[in-house]
Enzyme design. Structure first.
Site, mmCIF file in Angstrom:
data_model
loop_
_atom_site.group_PDB
_atom_site.id
_atom_site.type_symbol
_atom_site.label_atom_id
_atom_site.label_comp_id
_atom_site.label_asym_id
_atom_site.label_seq_id
_atom_site.Cartn_x
_atom_site.Cartn_y
_atom_site.Cartn_z
ATOM 1 N N LYS A 234 0.860 -1.191 0.000
ATOM 2 C CA LYS A 234 0.000 0.000 0.000
ATOM 3 C C LYS A 234 0.889 1.232 0.000
ATOM 4 C CE LYS A 234 -3.725 2.296 2.465
ATOM 5 N NZ LYS A 234 -4.623 2.282 3.624
ATOM 6 N N LYS B 236 -2.310 -1.728 -3.726
ATOM 7 C CA LYS B 236 -3.171 -0.555 -3.697
ATOM 8 C C LYS B 236 -2.345 0.712 -3.758
ATOM 9 C CE LYS B 236 -6.257 1.805 -0.612
ATOM 10 N NZ LYS B 236 -6.824 1.906 0.685
HETATM 11 C C1 PBG Z 1 -7.089 3.447 5.435
HETATM 12 C C2 PBG Z 1 -7.589 3.388 4.038
HETATM 13 C C3 PBG Z 1 -7.473 4.375 3.059
HETATM 14 C C4 PBG Z 1 -8.099 3.868 1.929
HETATM 15 C C5 PBG Z 1 -8.578 2.606 2.237
HETATM 16 N N1 PBG Z 1 -8.229 2.312 3.543
HETATM 17 C C6 PBG Z 1 -6.939 5.744 3.145
HETATM 18 C C7 PBG Z 1 -5.521 5.985 3.430
HETATM 19 O O1 PBG Z 1 -4.722 5.056 3.601
HETATM 20 O O2 PBG Z 1 -5.158 7.158 3.522
HETATM 21 C C8 PBG Z 1 -8.216 4.585 0.621
HETATM 22 C C9 PBG Z 1 -9.250 4.057 -0.308
HETATM 23 C C10 PBG Z 1 -9.533 4.942 -1.457
HETATM 24 O O3 PBG Z 1 -8.858 5.951 -1.707
HETATM 25 O O4 PBG Z 1 -10.484 4.602 -2.192
HETATM 26 N N2 PBG Z 1 -8.071 3.026 6.344
#
Ligand code: PBG
Length: 322
Positions: free
Chosen positions: A196, A248
């Protein structure tokens, strides 16, 4: 000329016959937001067509997903500001909005959908970070692990089939697996957000969950410059007991996705994030892009790169028209 690849492109039927990648509704997961309070669902400005749901409207949505043949739902909680604190304690409170949403959806659709929950504190902390902060204001990895475990346990107790740790703390998968097993939830699976990246494409999501974050997540999420590190993270999570590993965002990280898909022997998920959604929607609204064709192409590209499972805000729409 013997070799004429165009022969296989001559008609729509011919192209369909030899298509090498297919995206099926059953491999899609719909990420959905549930806020506290009654009234109508609130549309998210930066994600037109997506809503902060209520406990009532999320039940209805879950039924629509089942009817359309979508594989799963990934639930995110949006607590009232007054219910946020430094530790994010509403994340594991049984009456916290996310746990109530899991319970409501499970009661509504049972095992007809795979019910996943986002296992991360950022929606619940007053400072908006994904974990608790130490004296220097830095996210404390090991102190956060216990809170993730409490949260995952509460989600399993509420009826989640799958928990989805997304906070990028080292050791989070192993810690959660141990606690779930100790409490008898050996069949609750873990979809790990493994690779991520600290991405600008999460921008619209911040509005979706009313995030209070100041600053960034660069000390825990990955540097977009790092490709091999994505493989390293996925392998670590697989070794810790992840059932599914995720990359992601999706579209700008197809190289990482392809690498991960090559090396792991468990399913790979990819999350088409809020910014990927917002860009196509915005361009389409301006008449600058063919909306449906762009959506379909984005999804097939993610599958072609190696995703077995795709999280997409278009999951319901795509399933209905396929
Ligand atoms: C964190 C989380 C995020 C997203 C999913 N889980 C935000 C981040 O890490 O700042 C982003 C999902 C998206 O942008 O569609 N709980």
């Amino acid at each position: 000329m013997k070799d004429r690849p165009r022969r296989l492109r001559t008609t729509a039927a011919m192209r369909a016959l030899v298509a090498q990648t297919h995206v099926l509704p059953q491999q899609l997961i719909y990420p959905a937001f549930v806020r506290e309070g009654d009234g109508d669902p609130t549309e998210i400005t930066a994600m037109p067509g997506q809503f902060q749901h209520t406990l009532d409207s999320i039940r209805a949505l879950a039924c629509e997903l089942v009817e359309a043949g979508v594989g799963g739902i990934d639930l995110f909680g949006v607590p009232d500001q007054v219910n946020k604190d430094a530790a994010g304690s509403q994340a594991w409170a049984p009456a916290g909005i996310l746990n109530r949403a899991i319970e409501a959806v499970r009661a509504e659709v049972g095992d007809e959908l795979v019910i996943c929950a986002d296992t991360c504190l950022d929606e619940f902390t007053s400072h908006g970070h994904c974990g608790v902060l130490n004296n220097q204001g830095i996210v404390d990895n090991d102190a956060t692990l216990d809170l993730y475990a409490r949260m995952a346990l509460a989600q399993a107790q509420a009826g989640a089939h799958m928990v989805s740790p997304s906070g990028m703390m080292d050791g989070q998968v192993e810690h959660i697996r141990t606690v779930l097993d100790t409490h008898g939830f050996t069949d609750v699976s873990i979809m790990a957000y493994s690779a991520k990246y600290a991405s600008a494409f999460f921008g619209p999501f911040r509005e979706a969950v009313a995030s209070t974050l100041c600053g960034d997540r660069k000390t825990y999420q990955q540097d977009p410059a790092n490709r091999k590190e994505g493989v390293r993270e996925a392998l670590l999570d697989a070794a810790q007991g992840a059932d599914i590993v995720m990359v992601k965002p999706a579209s700008h990280y197809l190289d990482v996705l392809a690498d991960v898909a090559q090396v792991v022997d468990i399913p790979v998920a990819a999350y088409q994030v809020s910014g990927e959604y917002a860009m196509i929607e915005a361009a389409a609204r301006n008449g600058w892009i063919n909306r449906e064709a762009a959506i379909d192409e984005s999804l097939v590209s993610i599958a072609r790169a190696g995703a077995d499972v795709i999280l997409s805000y278009w999951a319901l729409e795509y399933a209905r028209r396929s």
